[in-house]
Write an enzyme that holds these catalytic residues in place. Structure first.
Site, PDB file in Angstrom:
ATOM      1  N   LYS A 138     -12.377   2.433   6.070  1.00 18.23           N
ATOM      2  CA  LYS A 138     -12.886   1.296   5.443  1.00 18.23           C
ATOM      3  C   LYS A 138     -13.503   0.071   6.412  1.00 18.23           C
ATOM      4  O   LYS A 138     -12.987   0.060   7.455  1.00 18.23           O
ATOM      5  CB  LYS A 138     -11.967   0.690   4.475  1.00 18.23           C
ATOM      6  CG  LYS A 138     -10.490   0.535   5.003  1.00 18.23           C
ATOM      7  CD  LYS A 138     -10.249  -0.653   6.130  1.00 18.23           C
ATOM      8  CE  LYS A 138     -10.556  -1.715   5.928  1.00 18.23           C
ATOM      9  NZ  LYS A 138     -10.403  -2.233   7.781  1.00 18.23           N
ATOM     10  N   TYR A 223      -9.603  -5.562   1.459  1.00 16.47           N
ATOM     11  CA  TYR A 223      -8.295  -5.457   0.965  1.00 16.47           C
ATOM     12  C   TYR A 223      -8.048  -6.152  -0.440  1.00 16.47           C
ATOM     13  O   TYR A 223      -7.402  -5.803  -1.258  1.00 16.47           O
ATOM     14  CB  TYR A 223      -7.281  -5.783   2.078  1.00 16.47           C
ATOM     15  CG  TYR A 223      -7.060  -4.871   2.909  1.00 16.47           C
ATOM     16  CD1 TYR A 223      -6.383  -3.726   2.940  1.00 16.47           C
ATOM     17  CD2 TYR A 223      -7.679  -4.913   4.363  1.00 16.47           C
ATOM     18  CE1 TYR A 223      -6.180  -2.732   3.823  1.00 16.47           C
ATOM     19  CE2 TYR A 223      -7.570  -3.949   5.404  1.00 16.47           C
ATOM     20  CZ  TYR A 223      -6.906  -2.978   5.165  1.00 16.47           C
ATOM     21  OH  TYR A 223      -6.812  -2.021   6.098  1.00 16.47           O
TER      22      TYR A 223
END
Ligand code: NAD
Length: 372
Positions: A138, A223
């Site tokens: 990510k 996140y």
């Protein structure tokens, strides 16, 4: 850290015997340590032998269903060290110029791309063209268009694309998601996500727009974006955002230091989040519903994750996230298992669309509609 012994729980014989794991099984990843496993093994090459690549390689020593079998790096001395450490044969080692030759290597099933964000797009597409499954860190790319091109390339090559969303497999996080699905918190009203740390060395790639794609939002703010989605259990349909930049020398044009953002969800729930490279101790998720609440603090660090709800503390044992992740990814790739929260490329593209919209909201001051 808890020992492997701590994870022993009962496992049903059927869970082991199932030839195709097409259903989410909440006990399948933390309770099989002493169970023999003779199913297929995902043979993985790591691309990018940096700090997180090292963490993944170490964690994979504890895997039953995945094995490190190849290396891709631009630094020959690192390759030599890793070859010795992980017993990797020379024929499974590549550099960034020749890794397309992976297509002729039958000993590698998947490549885990763990390089700076701005390189993921081209690297994943080359991995797909070499006929290997791709696991990508990510953020999967630096914008949604790139992410979609990666998804399309993997589809065209008939390989799978997964994103390293390790929290999607974390037991306390999953427990909260299950409680929410069962209505324990009632109608969800609010989520708060705080994601940040103080970044050091001003010369690192994370502060370079081309390699990072942005700043804190790409690296750590993602996140809270992803967390808002899996904690609320819906897709947002609008976003607003405001940026604060106190150090324009360190955080140059296009590299965000601090962004506050808000997201609206179809049920009426709202999320309020902070993404920053300038504040310490920010790793908290808070979910509030009409009947109860859940808190994860820390929410996304390497663990142990701590969780509590209005019913009390969550006491699920900790297991190294990357070990769980790679074993689960083996099941997903090789056996078609469906995780409770997806980790696929489409899931990654949704976060990229939200990041694109957050940057647009900062730039224009407007509320940006989302269609995910
Ligand atoms: P890092 O700087 O420690 O490692 C990056 C690696 O990429 C290095 O080995 C470097 O040599 C290599 N590299 C290849 N081409 C490069 C280039 N042109 N410029 C710079 N480096 C190059 O970074 P990291 O912390 O390992 O992060 C790598 C990726 O992993 C990022 O996408 C990051 O977001 C992700 N990450 C994920 C987690 C997680 O918990 N899922 C944690 C940390 C990092």
């Amino acid at each position: 850290m808890s020992s492997r012994r701590d994870f022993l729980q009962k496992v049903t014989a059927s869970a082991i015997a199932l030839p195709v794991l097409n259903q989410y099984s909440p006990i399948s990843f933390n309770d099989m340590d002493d169970q023999p496993y003779d199913g297929p093994i995902l043979r993985v090459a790591i691309m990018g032998l940096g700090s997180y690549g090292t963490r993944v390689a170490e964690a994979m020593k504890g895997c039953k269903k995945a094995k490190l079998t190849g290396l891709i790096s631009g630094t020959p001395s690192k390759v030599l060290d890793w070859q010795k450490k992980y017993d990797i044969p020379e024929k499974n080692c590549y550099n960034y110029e020749n890794f397309d030759q992976l297509k002729d290597n039958p000993d590698i099933d998947a490549v885990y791309v763990i390089t700076p964000n701005g390189l993921h797009h081209d690297e994943v597409i080359r991995v797909a063209k070499a006929g290997k499954h791709a696991i990508c860190e990510k953020p999967m790319a630096i914008n949604a268009q790139q992410g979609q091109e990666m998804v399309d390339a993997c589809k065209a090559a008939n390989v799978k694309l997964l994103v390293g969303y390790r929290m999607h497999l974390e037991p306390k996080t999953l427990e909260i998601i299950k409680m929410r699905n069962e209505g324990e918190f009632g109608k969800i009203l609010f989520f708060q996500g705080l994601s940040g740390f103080r970044i050091g060395n001003p010369n690192q790639w994370r502060l370079n727009k081309e390699l990072a794609g942005g700043g804190a939002m790409m690296d750590i703010g993602i996140y809270s974006i992803n967390g808002a989605r899996y904690m609320i259990g819906e897709e947002p349909f609008w976003v607003t955002a405001q940026e604060t930049k106190n150090d324009p020398v360190k955080f140059k044009e296009g590299v965000d230091e601090t962004i506050q953002f808000q997201m609206g969800f179809p049920s009426g729930a709202i999320a309020s989040c902070l993404s920053t490279y300038s504040m310490r101790n920010l790793d908290r998720f808070f979910l509030n519903g009409e009947k109860g609440f859940a808190e994860l603090l820390p929410a996304t660090g390497y663990g142990p994750i701590k969780g509590r709800t209005n019913k009390g503390e969550l006491d699920h044992p900790h297991k190294t996230h990357q070990t769980v992740q790679m074993d689960e990814m083996s099941d997903i790739i090789l056996q078609g298992k469906q995780p409770l929260v997806p980790l696929d490329g489409e899931e990654g593209v949704k976060d990229m669309k939200i990041i694109d919209a957050i940057y647009k909201a900062v730039e224009t001051g407007n509320k940006i509609p989302l269609s995910l």
